[in-house]
Scaffold this motif. Sequence first.
Motif, PDB file in Angstrom:
ATOM      1  N   ASP A 231      16.977  -2.996  -1.607  1.00 44.03           N
ATOM      2  CA  ASP A 231      17.857  -4.002  -2.201  1.00 44.03           C
ATOM      3  C   ASP A 231      19.081  -3.307  -2.815  1.00 44.03           C
ATOM      4  O   ASP A 231      19.049  -2.884  -3.972  1.00 44.03           O
ATOM      5  N   PRO A 232      20.177  -3.183  -2.046  1.00 45.08           N
ATOM      6  CA  PRO A 232      21.376  -2.480  -2.527  1.00 45.08           C
ATOM      7  C   PRO A 232      22.064  -3.142  -3.729  1.00 45.08           C
ATOM      8  O   PRO A 232      22.895  -2.526  -4.382  1.00 45.08           O
ATOM      9  N   SER A 233      21.715  -4.371  -4.057  1.00 48.79           N
ATOM     10  CA  SER A 233      22.356  -5.048  -5.188  1.00 48.79           C
ATOM     11  C   SER A 233      21.794  -4.610  -6.543  1.00 48.79           C
ATOM     12  O   SER A 233      22.351  -4.965  -7.586  1.00 48.79           O
ATOM     13  N   LEU A 234      20.715  -3.843  -6.549  1.00 46.77           N
ATOM     14  CA  LEU A 234      20.126  -3.396  -7.813  1.00 46.77           C
ATOM     15  C   LEU A 234      21.071  -2.435  -8.523  1.00 46.77           C
ATOM     16  O   LEU A 234      21.776  -1.654  -7.882  1.00 46.77           O
TER      17      LEU A 234
ATOM     18  N   GLN B 237      16.057   5.545  -5.284  1.00 47.48           N
ATOM     19  CA  GLN B 237      16.714   5.487  -3.972  1.00 47.48           C
ATOM     20  C   GLN B 237      15.970   4.543  -3.029  1.00 47.48           C
ATOM     21  O   GLN B 237      16.585   3.803  -2.267  1.00 47.48           O
ATOM     22  N   ASN B 238      14.640   4.576  -3.073  1.00 49.20           N
ATOM     23  CA  ASN B 238      13.853   3.661  -2.223  1.00 49.20           C
ATOM     24  C   ASN B 238      14.095   2.204  -2.588  1.00 49.20           C
ATOM     25  O   ASN B 238      14.167   1.342  -1.716  1.00 49.20           O
ATOM     26  N   MET B 239      14.206   1.913  -3.873  1.00 45.53           N
ATOM     27  CA  MET B 239      14.489   0.541  -4.310  1.00 45.53           C
ATOM     28  C   MET B 239      15.865   0.099  -3.819  1.00 45.53           C
ATOM     29  O   MET B 239      16.033  -1.025  -3.351  1.00 45.53           O
ATOM     30  N   LEU B 240      16.845   0.996  -3.933  1.00 42.31           N
ATOM     31  CA  LEU B 240      18.200   0.674  -3.474  1.00 42.31           C
ATOM     32  C   LEU B 240      18.250   0.465  -1.962  1.00 42.31           C
ATOM     33  O   LEU B 240      19.009  -0.364  -1.470  1.00 42.31           O
TER      34      LEU B 240
ATOM     35  N   SER C 239       7.214  -2.092  -7.729  1.00 41.06           N
ATOM     36  CA  SER C 239       7.633  -1.063  -6.765  1.00 41.06           C
ATOM     37  C   SER C 239       6.826   0.218  -6.945  1.00 41.06           C
ATOM     38  O   SER C 239       7.251   1.282  -6.523  1.00 41.06           O
ATOM     39  N   GLY C 240       5.679   0.133  -7.579  1.00 42.08           N
ATOM     40  CA  GLY C 240       4.796   1.282  -7.754  1.00 42.08           C
ATOM     41  C   GLY C 240       4.193   1.366  -9.138  1.00 42.08           C
ATOM     42  O   GLY C 240       3.160   1.983  -9.336  1.00 42.08           O
TER      43      GLY C 240
ATOM     44  N   GLU D  54       0.834  -1.205   0.000  1.00 41.43           N
ATOM     45  CA  GLU D  54       0.000   0.000   0.000  1.00 41.43           C
ATOM     46  C   GLU D  54       0.872   1.260   0.000  1.00 41.43           C
ATOM     47  O   GLU D  54       0.549   2.243  -0.648  1.00 41.43           O
ATOM     48  N   GLU D  55       1.987   1.226   0.705  1.00 41.05           N
ATOM     49  CA  GLU D  55       2.858   2.410   0.767  1.00 41.05           C
ATOM     50  C   GLU D  55       3.501   2.741  -0.586  1.00 41.05           C
ATOM     51  O   GLU D  55       3.873   3.882  -0.830  1.00 41.05           O
ATOM     52  N   LEU D  56       3.615   1.769  -1.471  1.00 38.50           N
ATOM     53  CA  LEU D  56       4.165   2.003  -2.803  1.00 38.50           C
ATOM     54  C   LEU D  56       3.091   2.377  -3.820  1.00 38.50           C
ATOM     55  O   LEU D  56       3.411   2.716  -4.960  1.00 38.50           O
ATOM     56  N   THR D  57       1.834   2.307  -3.421  1.00 38.50           N
ATOM     57  CA  THR D  57       0.713   2.545  -4.330  1.00 38.50           C
ATOM     58  C   THR D  57       0.345   4.019  -4.350  1.00 38.50           C
ATOM     59  O   THR D  57       0.000   4.596  -3.332  1.00 38.50           O
ATOM     60  N   LYS D  58       0.442   4.620  -5.515  1.00 33.58           N
ATOM     61  CA  LYS D  58       0.017   6.012  -5.689  1.00 33.58           C
ATOM     62  C   LYS D  58      -1.322   5.988  -6.400  1.00 33.58           C
ATOM     63  O   LYS D  58      -1.523   5.233  -7.341  1.00 33.58           O
ATOM     64  N   ARG D  59      -2.235   6.815  -5.938  1.00 32.82           N
ATOM     65  CA  ARG D  59      -3.566   6.878  -6.551  1.00 32.82           C
ATOM     66  C   ARG D  59      -3.868   8.310  -6.952  1.00 32.82           C
ATOM     67  O   ARG D  59      -3.387   9.243  -6.333  1.00 32.82           O
TER      68      ARG D  59
END
Length: 193
Positions: free
Chosen positions: A124-127, A118-121, A167-168, A95-100
């Motif tokens: 998961d820092p390996s991205l 930045q949020n994805m990293l 992720s959104g 829900e926190e990644l969902t924009k409406r």
Amino acid sequence: MTQDKHSRRRMLAMVGGALAMPSVLRAQATDPTVVGGTAEARRNISSFRTQRWEDHFDSLGVATLLADTQSRALHYWSADGSDYRLYPTSVPMSEELTKRGYTKVVRKRVGPDWTPTQNMLARDPSLKYMPPGPDNPLGTHALYLDWPAYLIHGTHDTRKIGRRSSSGCIGLYNEKIAELYELAPVGTQVRLI
């Protein structure tokens, strides 16, 4: 004794049938109904719900997209309303990644490249950056929205469609995003619900 066996079998069959009935009822058509004075949609096994563009927009504009995150479907209407299409999608994983809200398509790209946010990293820092190609999480085509880092795009990982897995963004099968890419011009109005 033989009569008792038949009675037990008959009773087990009736109980089994009664237990299966709710599944049969859930698999009915997606026609909206009125329940308790409010409109409610019956769901089919795919859980797609019918939508009317008039319930979300004043006009169809150059084209219209409605992304329903609950039923995991993207609805498309052409400018004159003569072409309506429904696509299964992936939706944000939380829900926190969902924009409406309302947005629009501001750019389109065949063979998009991908840079993690930045949020994805943080998750998961390996991205790392990925050029266009078969491993790119954006698939073959992308429609960029006027919200930064939110897109409607394809995916090479078809297991994600129908699931909370992004992720959104809203993801489609690659062949479906290629079709939508041709249909939805820059300026297409979009609503995520």
